[in-house]
Write an enzyme that holds these catalytic residues in place. Structure first.
Site, short mmCIF file in Angstrom:
data_model
loop_
_atom_site.label_atom_id
_atom_site.label_comp_id
_atom_site.label_asym_id
_atom_site.label_seq_id
_atom_site.Cartn_x
_atom_site.Cartn_y
_atom_site.Cartn_z
N HIS A 107 1.16 -3.15 7.88
CA HIS A 107 2.19 -3.58 6.56
C HIS A 107 3.22 -4.82 7.28
CE1 HIS A 107 0.30 -1.59 3.18
NE2 HIS A 107 -0.94 -2.08 3.97
N HIS A 136 -12.11 -5.45 1.80
CA HIS A 136 -10.72 -5.82 0.30
C HIS A 136 -10.32 -7.12 1.47
CE1 HIS A 136 -6.45 -4.47 2.41
NE2 HIS A 136 -7.49 -3.63 2.12
N GLU A 159 -7.06 -4.02 -3.57
CA GLU A 159 -7.11 -2.91 -2.93
C GLU A 159 -5.62 -2.54 -2.51
OE1 GLU A 159 -7.17 -0.52 0.59
OE2 GLU A 159 -6.62 -2.06 0.34
N GLU A 160 -4.53 -3.14 -2.08
CA GLU A 160 -3.07 -2.89 -1.99
C GLU A 160 -2.41 -1.97 -2.59
OE1 GLU A 160 -2.42 -2.43 1.25
OE2 GLU A 160 -3.27 -3.91 2.12
N ASP A 167 -4.68 -6.94 7.84
CA ASP A 167 -4.99 -5.74 7.04
C ASP A 167 -5.65 -6.98 5.69
OD1 ASP A 167 -5.15 -3.59 4.38
OD2 ASP A 167 -3.55 -3.10 5.53
N ASP A 214 -12.00 -2.36 7.16
CA ASP A 214 -10.83 -1.91 7.05
C ASP A 214 -9.81 -1.37 7.98
OD1 ASP A 214 -7.84 -2.23 5.49
OD2 ASP A 214 -8.94 -1.14 4.06
#
Length: 347
Positions: A317, A66, A206-207, A176, A229
């Protein structure tokens, strides 16, 4: 690492991926036979199989990484020019205080995430964990000037440069999953002979629910799906040995299960076999929280054998996500060796 740096530093939150989409499209055009962008914004690069005489039509293998990163959307500008924002993706609010951001309005402007200084907090306020609704962005302008540049709906990204540590470790925001995109592109560069049709998909959104993978896998109709990922490297102080999902420097991670997917066992065994035959360092991963695009591919139509190949990453994150270069390299080796041999797999 120059390409990875460019990928990490190019902005693009879920739903607003146009800038990073352009970078990825240009890179995929160099390593595939055809590139297209679907209506949701997924970039799909197609590399056709080398034909085998007397064999049926080649399998379609979809690899998905992603392109979106977590970020914010401007929700309100108050009378003093302070910007309130809504999260786009999952954040731990305590990692946001005193961070720099870029607000992407009619032009990009810098700002900082502010909160009341500790000196004027009450005892009760000091005990509370921060909440996103209590934070604001300060761009150093009054409302009249801010409103000429920014409006509700504009997107905001965290501001942090790509950095190398000790020549082996990299730290940046948006590893990410720009690390996964990088692995996908680099693997395609190394493939020699391939006997499956490869659909290399840089997915959007995707998130916020793997939306891009749902749409793209529906159109591709893959026979096999691999998500690329990051996964949690929890080898840090305060984590019990049995709770460590993966370790930095421990090799690429073959996922056995996450909250969205139980990986296809035959596919997992095939990846393990390839890794062992080619002396590629790997570890396995069971992640009880979070999921990847593999879950969307697995549920496509009548079902697809799917698995995730991940790069172990600390501090996911946040603006200081951290990867080991050797884990990235081992991920590239395993996915390109898999693609060269996927026609032999029975899954």
């Amino acid at each position: 690492m120059n390409l990875l740096k460019k990928l990490c530093e190019t902005p693009g939150i879920a739903g607003y991926e146009e800038r990073i989409q352009k970078v990825i499209k240009e890179e995929l055009e160099k390593v595939t036979d055809e590139v297209k962008i679907d209506k949701l914004g997924n970039v799909i690069g197609i590399k056709k199989a080398k034909k085998l005489s007397g064999k049926p039509a080649p399998k379609k293998v979809m690899i998905a990484a992603h392109m979106d990163e977590i970020g914010f959307m401007v929700s309100f500008i108050d009378k003093e020019g302070f910007i309130r924002f809504a999260p786009v993706g999952g954040f731990d609010p305590k990692t946001l205080i005193a961070q720099r951001v870029v607000v992407h309005g009619t032009k990009d402007i810098g700002g900082v995430i502010g909160t009341k200084p500790i000196h004027i907090l009450s005892e009760e306020e000091r005990k509370k964990l921060p909440k996103i609704k209590d934070l604001f962005i300060d761009v150093g302008m009054k409302k009249e000037k801010v409103s000429k540049i920014v409006r509700p709906g504009d997107f905001v990204t965290l501001d942090r440069n790509f950095m190398e540590l000790d020549n082996k470790i990299i730290t940046a925001k948006a590893l990410d999953d720009r690390a996964g995109v990088y692995v996908m592109i680099e693997a395609l560069k190394r493939i020699k002979d391939c006997y499956v049709d490869i659909y290399a998909v840089a997915t959007v959104q995707e998130e916020v629910g793997c939306r891009g993978a749902i749409v793209s896998s529906f159109s591709v109709e893959p026979d096999v799906g691999i998500a690329l990922d990051v996964t949690i490297a929890s080898d840090i102080p305060g984590t019990k040995e049995e709770e460590v999902a993966t370790s930095l420097g421990g090799g690429t991670a073959i996922s056995l299960m996450d909250s969205h997917t139980i990986s296809n066992k035959k596919l997992v065994d095939f990846l393990r076999k390839i890794a062992e035959e080619n002396k590629i360092k790997y570890q396995t991963d069971i992640l009880l929280g979070g999921g990847t695009d593999a879950g969307a591919m697995q549920r496509n139509k009548s079902g697809v054998p799917a698995c995730t190949l991940s790069i172990p990453t600390r501090y996911i994150h946040s603006v200081v996500e951290m990867c080991h270069k050797e884990d990235i390299e081992n991920s590239i080796k395993l996915i390109y060796k898999f693609l060269e041999n996927a026609h032999k797999g029975e899954f």
